[in-house]
Structures are given as structure tokens and as C-alpha cells.
Write a protein that holds these residues in place. Structure first.
Motif, PDB file in Angstrom:
ATOM      1  N   SER A  69      24.642 126.639  90.103  1.00 35.24           N
ATOM      2  CA  SER A  69      24.850 125.979  91.400  1.00 35.24           C
ATOM      3  C   SER A  69      25.989 126.624  92.196  1.00 35.24           C
ATOM      4  N   SER A  70      26.709 127.551  91.556  1.00 40.12           N
ATOM      5  CA  SER A  70      27.804 128.245  92.234  1.00 40.12           C
ATOM      6  C   SER A  70      27.274 129.185  93.311  1.00 40.12           C
ATOM      7  N   ASN A  71      28.094 129.426  94.316  1.00 44.94           N
ATOM      8  CA  ASN A  71      27.730 130.371  95.375  1.00 44.94           C
ATOM      9  C   ASN A  71      27.982 131.820  94.968  1.00 44.94           C
ATOM     10  N   ASP A  72      28.663 132.005  93.851  1.00 45.91           N
ATOM     11  CA  ASP A  72      29.018 133.345  93.381  1.00 45.91           C
ATOM     12  C   ASP A  72      27.916 133.874  92.463  1.00 45.91           C
ATOM     13  N   TYR A  73      27.224 134.906  92.912  1.00 41.07           N
ATOM     14  CA  TYR A  73      26.106 135.430  92.127  1.00 41.07           C
ATOM     15  C   TYR A  73      26.577 136.052  90.813  1.00 41.07           C
ATOM     16  N   LEU A  74      27.818 136.556  90.765  1.00 37.37           N
ATOM     17  CA  LEU A  74      28.345 137.127  89.530  1.00 37.37           C
ATOM     18  C   LEU A  74      28.553 136.035  88.473  1.00 37.37           C
ATOM     19  N   VAL A  75      28.989 134.876  88.906  1.00 39.96           N
ATOM     20  CA  VAL A  75      29.142 133.735  88.000  1.00 39.96           C
ATOM     21  C   VAL A  75      27.785 133.353  87.436  1.00 39.96           C
ATOM     22  N   ARG A  76      26.793 133.268  88.295  1.00 34.26           N
ATOM     23  CA  ARG A  76      25.448 132.885  87.854  1.00 34.26           C
ATOM     24  C   ARG A  76      24.902 133.887  86.840  1.00 34.26           C
ATOM     25  N   ILE A  77      25.041 135.163  87.140  1.00 31.77           N
ATOM     26  CA  ILE A  77      24.525 136.204  86.242  1.00 31.77           C
ATOM     27  C   ILE A  77      25.240 136.163  84.902  1.00 31.77           C
ATOM     28  N   LEU A  78      26.582 136.046  84.932  1.00 33.23           N
ATOM     29  CA  LEU A  78      27.352 136.035  83.684  1.00 33.23           C
ATOM     30  C   LEU A  78      26.921 134.886  82.777  1.00 33.23           C
ATOM     31  N   PHE A  79      26.846 133.690  83.328  1.00 30.34           N
ATOM     32  CA  PHE A  79      26.486 132.528  82.512  1.00 30.34           C
ATOM     33  C   PHE A  79      25.073 132.651  81.948  1.00 30.34           C
ATOM     34  N   ILE A  80      24.157 133.156  82.738  1.00 34.88           N
ATOM     35  CA  ILE A  80      22.780 133.329  82.254  1.00 34.88           C
ATOM     36  C   ILE A  80      22.739 134.340  81.107  1.00 34.88           C
ATOM     37  N   VAL A  81      23.453 135.448  81.277  1.00 38.90           N
ATOM     38  CA  VAL A  81      23.486 136.484  80.232  1.00 38.90           C
ATOM     39  C   VAL A  81      24.137 135.943  78.961  1.00 38.90           C
ATOM     40  N   LEU A  82      25.263 135.255  79.101  1.00 37.28           N
ATOM     41  CA  LEU A  82      25.957 134.718  77.935  1.00 37.28           C
ATOM     42  C   LEU A  82      25.134 133.635  77.238  1.00 37.28           C
ATOM     43  N   TYR A  83      24.412 132.850  78.022  1.00 37.08           N
ATOM     44  CA  TYR A  83      23.566 131.821  77.405  1.00 37.08           C
ATOM     45  C   TYR A  83      22.392 132.463  76.670  1.00 37.08           C
ATOM     46  N   GLY A  84      21.834 133.492  77.251  1.00 39.23           N
ATOM     47  CA  GLY A  84      20.762 134.218  76.575  1.00 39.23           C
ATOM     48  C   GLY A  84      21.238 134.800  75.257  1.00 39.23           C
ATOM     49  N   LEU A  85      22.440 135.370  75.271  1.00 39.09           N
ATOM     50  CA  LEU A  85      23.023 135.926  74.051  1.00 39.09           C
ATOM     51  C   LEU A  85      23.260 134.829  73.017  1.00 39.09           C
ATOM     52  N   MET A  86      23.743 133.683  73.475  1.00 38.58           N
ATOM     53  CA  MET A  86      23.990 132.562  72.565  1.00 38.58           C
ATOM     54  C   MET A  86      22.695 132.065  71.922  1.00 38.58           C
ATOM     55  N   LEU A  87      21.635 132.004  72.706  1.00 37.16           N
ATOM     56  CA  LEU A  87      20.346 131.581  72.159  1.00 37.16           C
ATOM     57  C   LEU A  87      19.831 132.568  71.119  1.00 37.16           C
ATOM     58  N   ILE A  88      20.011 133.851  71.384  1.00 38.61           N
ATOM     59  CA  ILE A  88      19.583 134.878  70.429  1.00 38.61           C
ATOM     60  C   ILE A  88      20.366 134.738  69.126  1.00 38.61           C
TER      61      ILE A  88
ATOM     62  N   HIS B 124      21.612 132.126  67.936  1.00 41.57           N
ATOM     63  CA  HIS B 124      21.281 130.859  67.292  1.00 41.57           C
ATOM     64  C   HIS B 124      19.794 130.733  66.962  1.00 41.57           C
ATOM     65  N   ARG B 125      19.057 131.826  67.026  1.00 43.07           N
ATOM     66  CA  ARG B 125      17.599 131.722  66.860  1.00 43.07           C
ATOM     67  C   ARG B 125      17.204 131.107  65.512  1.00 43.07           C
ATOM     68  N   GLU B 126      17.928 131.419  64.449  1.00 43.99           N
ATOM     69  CA  GLU B 126      17.613 130.838  63.143  1.00 43.99           C
ATOM     70  C   GLU B 126      17.952 129.350  63.118  1.00 43.99           C
ATOM     71  N   ASN B 127      19.050 128.986  63.763  1.00 42.74           N
ATOM     72  CA  ASN B 127      19.420 127.565  63.848  1.00 42.74           C
ATOM     73  C   ASN B 127      18.376 126.781  64.624  1.00 42.74           C
ATOM     74  N   ILE B 128      17.890 127.378  65.706  1.00 38.10           N
ATOM     75  CA  ILE B 128      16.877 126.717  66.525  1.00 38.10           C
ATOM     76  C   ILE B 128      15.617 126.455  65.699  1.00 38.10           C
ATOM     77  N   ALA B 129      15.222 127.442  64.912  1.00 39.68           N
ATOM     78  CA  ALA B 129      14.043 127.287  64.048  1.00 39.68           C
ATOM     79  C   ALA B 129      14.265 126.161  63.039  1.00 39.68           C
ATOM     80  N   ARG B 130      15.475 126.098  62.477  1.00 38.47           N
ATOM     81  CA  ARG B 130      15.773 125.045  61.506  1.00 38.47           C
ATOM     82  C   ARG B 130      15.852 123.672  62.153  1.00 38.47           C
ATOM     83  N   LEU B 131      16.340 123.623  63.392  1.00 37.40           N
ATOM     84  CA  LEU B 131      16.378 122.343  64.109  1.00 37.40           C
ATOM     85  C   LEU B 131      14.974 121.801  64.319  1.00 37.40           C
TER      86      LEU B 131
END
Length: 194
Positions: free
Chosen positions: A156-175, A177-184
Motif C-alpha cells: 500500500s506504500s507509494n514507494d515502489y522500492l518498498v513494495r518490491i523489497l517486501f515482495i522479494v523478501l516474502y518470496g524468499l521467506m516462503l521458499i 519455509h517450504r518444508e514447514n508449509i508442507a508439514r502444516l
């Protein structure tokens, strides 16, 4: 270009410091061979102790904060450095050069780095992380859901760099945690006793 390389490499090396592994080793435990084998706060908490887990969490968070703060000050006229530094420190934690490019899942370090860049999203996420952890006792679920919400706030931020960073970091976090996600999903994920 040299400043980008210095900020990225410096942040990566700082992120690579495996505090959880060091703290456990000081207690005579190789945390990579115990529990989940992860060097993060949750596994240290489980196999070493509550104080050691809390200290790991704090130090991993602080290294994220420190990396972004230091390189932002050194290169204060370059608007891209904080984002590059944030990415570098999280990658360093996840793929530590001191542990043959193996590491943690980057939750605390991600929150520490983003706390400097976009405090609203980071603080909101940390509050939700604590709430979900206390209610569900699932550390992985708390991390995945809370930073997902942080990412929505950042989008929701107006800063596109903020948006990109958070999306990239969240994608990395999901990767990470992929084994945890499967176990959940299979209801085999371990809870944490708080």
C-alpha cells in the motif's frame, strides 16, 4: 557501482554471522545436528533453552537493523543502498558463508532490516507474529502469516522500492519455509512450548 558491491557484500557478511549456532556451541551443542537442524531462534529455543533462543532472536533481528543502518549512513546520498543492504543481510543469514552457505530462515533478520526501511509494516508484522505464535504455538505459521500481512501493508506504500523489497523478501521467506508449509498442511508441524 563499487558502493553497491560494498553494501551488498558487507551486509551479506554481517548477515552470515550465525548467532544461533555460536550461542549453542558455547553451550556445547551443535544446533545444526539437533532438532530441526536450523540455526534460528526457534530451534535454539527448543534444543538449548529459552534464554538462548531469545538472545538468538534479538541478535538476528539486530544484525538486520545494523546492516541497513550502517550502509544507509555510509552511502546516505544513494536511495537504493538501504534496499540492497536489506536483501544482502537476509541472504547472508539464509546462506551463511561461515556455514558452507547454509543458514536460517531469515524471519528475525528480515524484520530487523525492514524495521528501518518501513517501520509501519515491520512493527505491524511483529505484533501479529507474537499474537499468532502465542495462540497457535506454530512458529512457522506465525512467521509466514505475519510477514505476509507486513507485505500487504508495504504494497500500500507509494514507494515502489518498498513494495518490491517486501515482495522479494516474502518470496524468499516462503521458499525457506517450504518444508514447514508442507508439514502444516499435513498437520505434522511441531509446536513450540511457550
Amino acid at each position: 557501482m563499487i558502493e553497491y558491491a560494498i553494501a551488498l557484500l558487507g551486509s551479506f557478511l554481517l548477515g552470515s554471522i550465525p548467532f544461533g549456532w555460536i550461542i549453542a556451541k558455547l553451550k556445547g551443542i551443535d544446533v545444526k545436528k539437533k532438532g530441526s537442524g536450523n540455526i534460528g531462534a526457534t530451534n535454539v529455543y527448543r534444543v538449548v533453552g529459552k534464554k538462548e533462543g531469545a538472545l538468538t532472536l534479538l541478535l538476528d533481528l539486530l544484525k538486520g537493523t545494523l546492516a541497513v543502518t550502517v550502509f544507509s549512513l555510509v552511502y546516505k546520498n544513494n536511495a537504493y543502498i538501504p534496499y540492497l543492504s536489506a536483501l544482502g543481510v537476509v541472504l547472508g543469514h539464509d546462506f551463511s558463508v561461515f556455514l558452507k552457505f547454509k543458514g536460517g530462515k531469515g524471519v528475525a533478520t528480515t524484520y530487523g532490516a525492514t524495521l528501518i526501511i518501513y517501520p509501519l509494516a515491520s512493527v505491524s508484522g511483529m505484533a501479529i507474529w507474537i499474537a499468532i505464535l502465542l495462540l497457535s504455538k506454530y512458529s512457522s505459521l506465525a512467521a509466514i502469516v505475519s510477514f505476509g500481512i507486513s507485505t500487504l501493508v508495504a504494497i500500500s506504500s507509494n514507494d515502489y522500492l518498498v513494495r518490491i523489497l517486501f515482495i522479494v523478501l516474502y518470496g524468499l521467506m516462503l521458499i525457506r519455509h517450504r518444508e514447514n508449509i508442507a508439514r502444516l498442511f499435513s498437520r505434522q508441524e511441531s509446536k513450540i512450548n511457550i
